[in-house]
Write a protein that holds these residues in place. Structure first.
Motif, PDB file in Angstrom:
ATOM      1  N   VAL A   6       0.847  -1.192   0.000  1.00  0.00           N
ATOM      2  CA  VAL A   6       0.000   0.000   0.000  1.00  0.00           C
ATOM      3  C   VAL A   6       0.884   1.243   0.000  1.00  0.00           C
ATOM      4  N   GLU A   7       0.580   2.158  -0.907  1.00  0.00           N
ATOM      5  CA  GLU A   7       1.228   3.472  -0.927  1.00  0.00           C
ATOM      6  C   GLU A   7       0.174   4.508  -0.584  1.00  0.00           C
ATOM      7  N   THR A   8       0.526   5.416   0.315  1.00  0.00           N
ATOM      8  CA  THR A   8      -0.404   6.434   0.781  1.00  0.00           C
ATOM      9  C   THR A   8       0.385   7.651   1.223  1.00  0.00           C
ATOM     10  N   ARG A   9      -0.313   8.639   1.760  1.00  0.00           N
ATOM     11  CA  ARG A   9       0.335   9.797   2.375  1.00  0.00           C
ATOM     12  C   ARG A   9      -0.200   9.919   3.795  1.00  0.00           C
ATOM     13  N   ILE A  10       0.721  10.109   4.738  1.00  0.00           N
ATOM     14  CA  ILE A  10       0.342  10.258   6.138  1.00  0.00           C
ATOM     15  C   ILE A  10       0.961  11.547   6.656  1.00  0.00           C
ATOM     16  N   ASN A  11       0.113  12.429   7.122  1.00  0.00           N
ATOM     17  CA  ASN A  11       0.563  13.725   7.643  1.00  0.00           C
ATOM     18  C   ASN A  11       1.444  14.464   6.637  1.00  0.00           C
ATOM     19  N   GLY A  12       1.071  14.356   5.371  1.00  0.00           N
ATOM     20  CA  GLY A  12       1.780  15.072   4.320  1.00  0.00           C
ATOM     21  C   GLY A  12       3.005  14.385   3.759  1.00  0.00           C
ATOM     22  N   GLU A  13       3.342  13.221   4.288  1.00  0.00           N
ATOM     23  CA  GLU A  13       4.524  12.486   3.839  1.00  0.00           C
ATOM     24  C   GLU A  13       4.115  11.195   3.142  1.00  0.00           C
ATOM     25  N   THR A  14       4.844  10.840   2.099  1.00  0.00           N
ATOM     26  CA  THR A  14       4.591   9.577   1.417  1.00  0.00           C
ATOM     27  C   THR A  14       4.932   8.416   2.350  1.00  0.00           C
ATOM     28  N   ALA A  15       4.092   7.407   2.348  1.00  0.00           N
ATOM     29  CA  ALA A  15       4.316   6.230   3.195  1.00  0.00           C
ATOM     30  C   ALA A  15       3.958   4.980   2.400  1.00  0.00           C
ATOM     31  N   GLU A  16       4.691   3.917   2.654  1.00  0.00           N
ATOM     32  CA  GLU A  16       4.418   2.611   2.057  1.00  0.00           C
ATOM     33  C   GLU A  16       4.466   1.569   3.158  1.00  0.00           C
ATOM     34  N   PHE A  17       3.629   0.554   3.013  1.00  0.00           N
ATOM     35  CA  PHE A  17       3.653  -0.539   3.976  1.00  0.00           C
ATOM     36  C   PHE A  17       3.066  -1.789   3.346  1.00  0.00           C
ATOM     37  N   LEU A  18       3.335  -2.909   3.982  1.00  0.00           N
ATOM     38  CA  LEU A  18       2.734  -4.185   3.616  1.00  0.00           C
ATOM     39  C   LEU A  18       1.721  -4.545   4.688  1.00  0.00           C
ATOM     40  N   CYS A  19       0.589  -5.084   4.264  1.00  0.00           N
ATOM     41  CA  CYS A  19      -0.430  -5.474   5.238  1.00  0.00           C
ATOM     42  C   CYS A  19      -1.217  -6.657   4.698  1.00  0.00           C
ATOM     43  N   HIS A  20      -1.898  -7.322   5.602  1.00  0.00           N
ATOM     44  CA  HIS A  20      -2.804  -8.396   5.217  1.00  0.00           C
ATOM     45  C   HIS A  20      -4.134  -7.764   4.800  1.00  0.00           C
ATOM     46  N   PRO A  21      -4.890  -8.399   3.941  1.00  0.00           N
ATOM     47  CA  PRO A  21      -6.150  -7.826   3.465  1.00  0.00           C
ATOM     48  C   PRO A  21      -7.145  -7.499   4.580  1.00  0.00           C
ATOM     49  N   HIS A  22      -7.095  -8.222   5.684  1.00  0.00           N
ATOM     50  CA  HIS A  22      -8.043  -8.032   6.785  1.00  0.00           C
ATOM     51  C   HIS A  22      -7.489  -7.187   7.923  1.00  0.00           C
ATOM     52  N   GLN A  23      -6.295  -6.651   7.779  1.00  0.00           N
ATOM     53  CA  GLN A  23      -5.649  -5.887   8.845  1.00  0.00           C
ATOM     54  C   GLN A  23      -6.249  -4.475   8.925  1.00  0.00           C
ATOM     55  N   THR A  24      -6.514  -4.021  10.142  1.00  0.00           N
ATOM     56  CA  THR A  24      -7.107  -2.690  10.285  1.00  0.00           C
ATOM     57  C   THR A  24      -6.050  -1.602  10.125  1.00  0.00           C
ATOM     58  N   LEU A  25      -6.524  -0.423   9.774  1.00  0.00           N
ATOM     59  CA  LEU A  25      -5.634   0.731   9.685  1.00  0.00           C
ATOM     60  C   LEU A  25      -5.006   1.014  11.039  1.00  0.00           C
ATOM     61  N   LEU A  26      -5.769   0.873  12.101  1.00  0.00           N
ATOM     62  CA  LEU A  26      -5.234   1.082  13.453  1.00  0.00           C
ATOM     63  C   LEU A  26      -4.032   0.188  13.704  1.00  0.00           C
ATOM     64  N   ASP A  27      -4.164  -1.090  13.384  1.00  0.00           N
ATOM     65  CA  ASP A  27      -3.054  -2.017  13.608  1.00  0.00           C
ATOM     66  C   ASP A  27      -1.841  -1.666  12.768  1.00  0.00           C
ATOM     67  N   VAL A  28      -2.052  -1.262  11.530  1.00  0.00           N
ATOM     68  CA  VAL A  28      -0.919  -0.888  10.665  1.00  0.00           C
ATOM     69  C   VAL A  28      -0.247   0.372  11.193  1.00  0.00           C
ATOM     70  N   LEU A  29      -1.039   1.375  11.565  1.00  0.00           N
ATOM     71  CA  LEU A  29      -0.448   2.602  12.100  1.00  0.00           C
ATOM     72  C   LEU A  29       0.429   2.310  13.305  1.00  0.00           C
ATOM     73  N   ARG A  30      -0.086   1.528  14.237  1.00  0.00           N
ATOM     74  CA  ARG A  30       0.647   1.271  15.471  1.00  0.00           C
ATOM     75  C   ARG A  30       1.773   0.253  15.304  1.00  0.00           C
ATOM     76  N   ASP A  31       1.472  -0.869  14.645  1.00  0.00           N
ATOM     77  CA  ASP A  31       2.419  -1.980  14.618  1.00  0.00           C
ATOM     78  C   ASP A  31       3.424  -1.921  13.470  1.00  0.00           C
ATOM     79  N   GLU A  32       2.975  -1.514  12.304  1.00  0.00           N
ATOM     80  CA  GLU A  32       3.855  -1.498  11.135  1.00  0.00           C
ATOM     81  C   GLU A  32       4.582  -0.156  10.986  1.00  0.00           C
ATOM     82  N   LEU A  33       3.844   0.939  11.185  1.00  0.00           N
ATOM     83  CA  LEU A  33       4.406   2.268  10.945  1.00  0.00           C
ATOM     84  C   LEU A  33       4.895   2.952  12.215  1.00  0.00           C
ATOM     85  N   LYS A  34       4.640   2.340  13.363  1.00  0.00           N
ATOM     86  CA  LYS A  34       5.089   2.849  14.670  1.00  0.00           C
ATOM     87  C   LYS A  34       4.553   4.243  14.978  1.00  0.00           C
TER      88      LYS A  34
END
Length: 159
Positions: A6-34
């Motif tokens: 997934v490629e997105t923008r967070i707080n004005g900055e480009t961000a990329e991450f890998l996630c499972h199809p059923h993973q919540t945004l909350l979990d990705v923000l906290r666990d993957e993107l810290k």
């Protein structure tokens, strides 16, 4: 199960991450993107602690699947402060003692910023209505409402 890029923008900055199809945004923000400012309070969308914005719209990140944010603009509590300077909402929450344990505070701040971006001069009733989706167990709502109204006045140049 394959992970999704997934490629997105967070707080004005480009961000990329890998996630499972059923993973919540909350979990990705906290666990993957810290980005641990966003808190989990209920995991059912009832408390508002995990509030973020997606393309300017206030949402509970526990109810959004992470792959849904591809190509979107996200705003989190980490995006409020600029460099070493707190956002007026953050300062007013401190000045008015509108926080205690801190679980609900990030969600209130994101929701209040969303309100003030839409309505820079809200009434007390409008603030209370807008923040009704955010629950606080410690502080109570009067201090929070006063902090938002005071920050609104400062942002308008009246304080």
């Amino acid at each position: 199960m394959a992970r999704i890029h997934v490629e997105t923008r967070i707080n004005g900055e480009t961000a990329e991450f890998l996630c499972h199809p059923h993973q919540t945004l909350l979990d990705v923000l906290r666990d993957e993107l810290k980005l641990t400012g966003t808190k989990e309070g209920c995991a059912t969308g009832d408390c508002g602690a995990c509030s973020v914005t997606i393309d300017g719209r206030l949402v509970c990140s526990c109810l959004v699947l992470a792959p849904e944010v591809a190509g979107r603009e996200l705003g989190t509590v980490e995006g409020l402060a600029q460099a070493d300077s707190l956002h007026p909402l953050q300062r007013k929450f401190l000045e008015h003692a509108a926080l205690q344990c801190g679980i609900c505070t990030p969600g209130f701040l994101v929701a209040a910023r969303s309100l003030l971006e839409r309505n820079p001069d809200p009434t007390e009733k409008e603030v209370r209505f807008w923040l009704a989706g955010n629950l606080c167990r410690c502080t109570g709502y009067d201090k929070i409402v006063r902090a938002v109204l005071d920050a609104a006045a400062e942002l308008r140049g009246e304080a």
